[in-house]
Design a protein around this motif. Structure first.
Motif, PDB file in Angstrom:
ATOM      1  N   SER A   1      17.758 -15.404 -14.370  1.00  0.00           N
ATOM      2  CA  SER A   1      16.611 -15.810 -15.183  1.00  0.00           C
ATOM      3  C   SER A   1      16.645 -15.252 -16.592  1.00  0.00           C
ATOM      4  CB  SER A   1      15.311 -15.336 -14.534  1.00  0.00           C
ATOM      5  OG  SER A   1      15.178 -15.808 -13.239  1.00  0.00           O
ATOM      6  N   TYR A   2      17.668 -14.456 -16.899  1.00  0.00           N
ATOM      7  CA  TYR A   2      17.672 -13.724 -18.154  1.00  0.00           C
ATOM      8  C   TYR A   2      18.811 -14.125 -19.075  1.00  0.00           C
ATOM      9  CZ  TYR A   2      14.798 -10.758 -15.181  1.00  0.00           C
ATOM     10  OH  TYR A   2      13.846 -10.292 -14.314  1.00  0.00           O
ATOM     11  N   PRO A   3      18.530 -14.135 -20.355  1.00  0.00           N
ATOM     12  CA  PRO A   3      19.634 -14.290 -21.311  1.00  0.00           C
ATOM     13  C   PRO A   3      20.549 -13.072 -21.218  1.00  0.00           C
ATOM     14  CG  PRO A   3      17.507 -14.667 -22.366  1.00  0.00           C
ATOM     15  CD  PRO A   3      17.230 -14.078 -21.022  1.00  0.00           C
ATOM     16  N   MET A   4      21.821 -13.313 -21.493  1.00  0.00           N
ATOM     17  CA  MET A   4      22.808 -12.245 -21.417  1.00  0.00           C
ATOM     18  C   MET A   4      23.631 -12.226 -22.705  1.00  0.00           C
ATOM     19  SD  MET A   4      22.494 -10.911 -18.333  1.00  0.00           S
ATOM     20  CE  MET A   4      24.059 -10.071 -18.047  1.00  0.00           C
TER      21      MET A   4
ATOM     22  N   GLU B   1      29.791   0.810 -35.560  1.00  0.00           N
ATOM     23  CA  GLU B   1      28.592   0.561 -34.789  1.00  0.00           C
ATOM     24  C   GLU B   1      28.840  -0.565 -33.773  1.00  0.00           C
ATOM     25  OE1 GLU B   1      25.224   1.863 -38.097  1.00  0.00           O
ATOM     26  OE2 GLU B   1      25.272  -0.167 -37.317  1.00  0.00           O
ATOM     27  N   ARG B   2      27.999  -0.563 -32.747  1.00  0.00           N
ATOM     28  CA  ARG B   2      28.075  -1.634 -31.770  1.00  0.00           C
ATOM     29  C   ARG B   2      27.668  -2.947 -32.428  1.00  0.00           C
ATOM     30  NH1 ARG B   2      25.479  -0.513 -25.966  1.00  0.00           N
ATOM     31  NH2 ARG B   2      26.854   1.268 -26.287  1.00  0.00           N
ATOM     32  N   GLU B   3      28.425  -4.004 -32.159  1.00  0.00           N
ATOM     33  CA  GLU B   3      28.137  -5.283 -32.786  1.00  0.00           C
ATOM     34  C   GLU B   3      28.061  -6.397 -31.755  1.00  0.00           C
ATOM     35  OE1 GLU B   3      31.155  -6.541 -35.520  1.00  0.00           O
ATOM     36  OE2 GLU B   3      32.746  -6.555 -34.013  1.00  0.00           O
ATOM     37  N   PHE B   4      27.237  -7.372 -32.092  1.00  0.00           N
ATOM     38  CA  PHE B   4      27.057  -8.544 -31.247  1.00  0.00           C
ATOM     39  C   PHE B   4      28.320  -9.389 -31.248  1.00  0.00           C
ATOM     40  CE2 PHE B   4      24.801 -11.966 -29.275  1.00  0.00           C
ATOM     41  CZ  PHE B   4      25.171 -13.135 -29.932  1.00  0.00           C
ATOM     42  N   VAL B   5      28.672  -9.901 -30.074  1.00  0.00           N
ATOM     43  CA  VAL B   5      29.821 -10.787 -29.955  1.00  0.00           C
ATOM     44  C   VAL B   5      29.371 -12.199 -29.571  1.00  0.00           C
ATOM     45  CG1 VAL B   5      31.956 -11.264 -28.693  1.00  0.00           C
ATOM     46  CG2 VAL B   5      31.376  -8.905 -29.324  1.00  0.00           C
ATOM     47  N   ALA B   6      28.603 -12.283 -28.474  1.00  0.00           N
ATOM     48  CA  ALA B   6      28.172 -13.597 -27.998  1.00  0.00           C
ATOM     49  C   ALA B   6      26.942 -13.443 -27.118  1.00  0.00           C
ATOM     50  CB  ALA B   6      29.297 -14.273 -27.217  1.00  0.00           C
ATOM     51  N   GLY B   7      26.143 -14.510 -27.047  1.00  0.00           N
ATOM     52  CA  GLY B   7      24.974 -14.520 -26.189  1.00  0.00           C
ATOM     53  C   GLY B   7      24.842 -15.855 -25.496  1.00  0.00           C
ATOM     54  N   ILE B   8      24.124 -15.866 -24.372  1.00  0.00           N
ATOM     55  CA  ILE B   8      23.964 -17.094 -23.607  1.00  0.00           C
ATOM     56  C   ILE B   8      22.565 -17.113 -23.004  1.00  0.00           C
ATOM     57  CG2 ILE B   8      24.961 -16.070 -21.503  1.00  0.00           C
ATOM     58  CD1 ILE B   8      26.278 -18.847 -20.992  1.00  0.00           C
ATOM     59  N   SER B   9      21.937 -18.282 -23.042  1.00  0.00           N
ATOM     60  CA  SER B   9      20.610 -18.429 -22.460  1.00  0.00           C
ATOM     61  C   SER B   9      20.686 -18.350 -20.940  1.00  0.00           C
ATOM     62  CB  SER B   9      20.004 -19.764 -22.890  1.00  0.00           C
ATOM     63  OG  SER B   9      20.809 -20.836 -22.419  1.00  0.00           O
ATOM     64  N   TRP B  10      19.524 -18.245 -20.291  1.00  0.00           N
ATOM     65  CA  TRP B  10      19.518 -18.076 -18.847  1.00  0.00           C
ATOM     66  C   TRP B  10      20.166 -19.248 -18.128  1.00  0.00           C
ATOM     67  CZ3 TRP B  10      17.350 -21.428 -15.392  1.00  0.00           C
ATOM     68  CH2 TRP B  10      16.481 -22.385 -15.924  1.00  0.00           C
ATOM     69  N   SER B  11      20.028 -20.442 -18.682  1.00  0.00           N
ATOM     70  CA  SER B  11      20.581 -21.632 -18.041  1.00  0.00           C
ATOM     71  C   SER B  11      22.033 -21.873 -18.414  1.00  0.00           C
ATOM     72  CB  SER B  11      19.766 -22.858 -18.445  1.00  0.00           C
ATOM     73  OG  SER B  11      19.936 -23.123 -19.826  1.00  0.00           O
ATOM     74  N   GLY B  12      22.477 -21.198 -19.461  1.00  0.00           N
ATOM     75  CA  GLY B  12      23.819 -21.456 -19.969  1.00  0.00           C
ATOM     76  C   GLY B  12      23.864 -22.602 -20.959  1.00  0.00           C
ATOM     77  N   GLY B  13      22.719 -23.209 -21.209  1.00  0.00           N
ATOM     78  CA  GLY B  13      22.689 -24.372 -22.077  1.00  0.00           C
ATOM     79  C   GLY B  13      22.816 -24.062 -23.553  1.00  0.00           C
ATOM     80  N   ASN B  14      22.532 -22.817 -23.907  1.00  0.00           N
ATOM     81  CA  ASN B  14      22.640 -22.404 -25.310  1.00  0.00           C
ATOM     82  C   ASN B  14      23.519 -21.178 -25.414  1.00  0.00           C
ATOM     83  OD1 ASN B  14      20.695 -24.243 -26.765  1.00  0.00           O
ATOM     84  ND2 ASN B  14      19.328 -23.378 -25.227  1.00  0.00           N
ATOM     85  N   THR B  15      24.431 -21.211 -26.348  1.00  0.00           N
ATOM     86  CA  THR B  15      25.317 -20.082 -26.584  1.00  0.00           C
ATOM     87  C   THR B  15      25.324 -19.739 -28.063  1.00  0.00           C
ATOM     88  OG1 THR B  15      27.226 -21.562 -26.792  1.00  0.00           O
ATOM     89  CG2 THR B  15      26.814 -20.587 -24.624  1.00  0.00           C
ATOM     90  N   TYR B  16      25.606 -18.483 -28.347  1.00  0.00           N
ATOM     91  CA  TYR B  16      25.576 -17.968 -29.714  1.00  0.00           C
ATOM     92  C   TYR B  16      26.780 -17.049 -29.905  1.00  0.00           C
ATOM     93  CZ  TYR B  16      20.810 -19.230 -28.439  1.00  0.00           C
ATOM     94  OH  TYR B  16      19.712 -19.890 -27.958  1.00  0.00           O
TER      95      TYR B  16
END
Length: 125
Positions: free
Chosen positions: A31-34, A44-59
């Motif tokens: 149920s959670y974005p990851m 510093e720690r940096e963002f690489v990628a993200g995904i919505s709970w459904s997998g329908g949106n990625t960043y």
């Protein structure tokens, strides 16, 4: 509580590929974005990628766009990061994280509540 365990890191040559996995336990993360973050020595720690709970949106961070792909299998409670065309500057410890409270897979590490212990990725030239 959510426990996250990353795996799949290792040593790879420039241009090679790795697939990281992040297995969740203790509580379903379906149920959670990851997200995936990384931290290189002295940086510093940096963002690489993200995904919505459904997998329908990625960043993706600009630095990995077109080379990395984030995906998830909610039935297996697992998130993946496929990394292709690896470069020396991709060398870092890679962490997965769950955005439980914020509910968005954004680039800020402060949006994420649970973190794994990290897996080392080393790209040699």
């Amino acid at each position: 509580q959510v426990q996250l365990v990353e795996s799949g890191g290792g040593l790879v040559q420039v241009g090679g590929s790795l697939r990281l996995s992040c297995a969740a336990s203790g509580r379903t993360v379906s149920s959670y974005p990851m997200g995936w973050f990384r931290q290189a020595p002295g940086k510093e720690r940096e963002f690489v990628a993200g995904i919505s709970w459904s997998g329908g949106n990625t960043y993706y961070a600009d630095s990995v766009k077109g080379r990395f792909t984030i995906s998830r299998d909610n039935a297996k409670n697992t998130v993946y990061l496929q990394m292709n065309s690896l470069r020396p500057e991709d060398t870092a410890v890679y962490y997965c994280a769950a955005a439980v409270v914020a509910g968005i897979a954004g680039p800020s590490q402060y949006d994420y509540d649970y973190w794994g212990q990290g897996t080392q990725v080393t790209v040699s030239s």
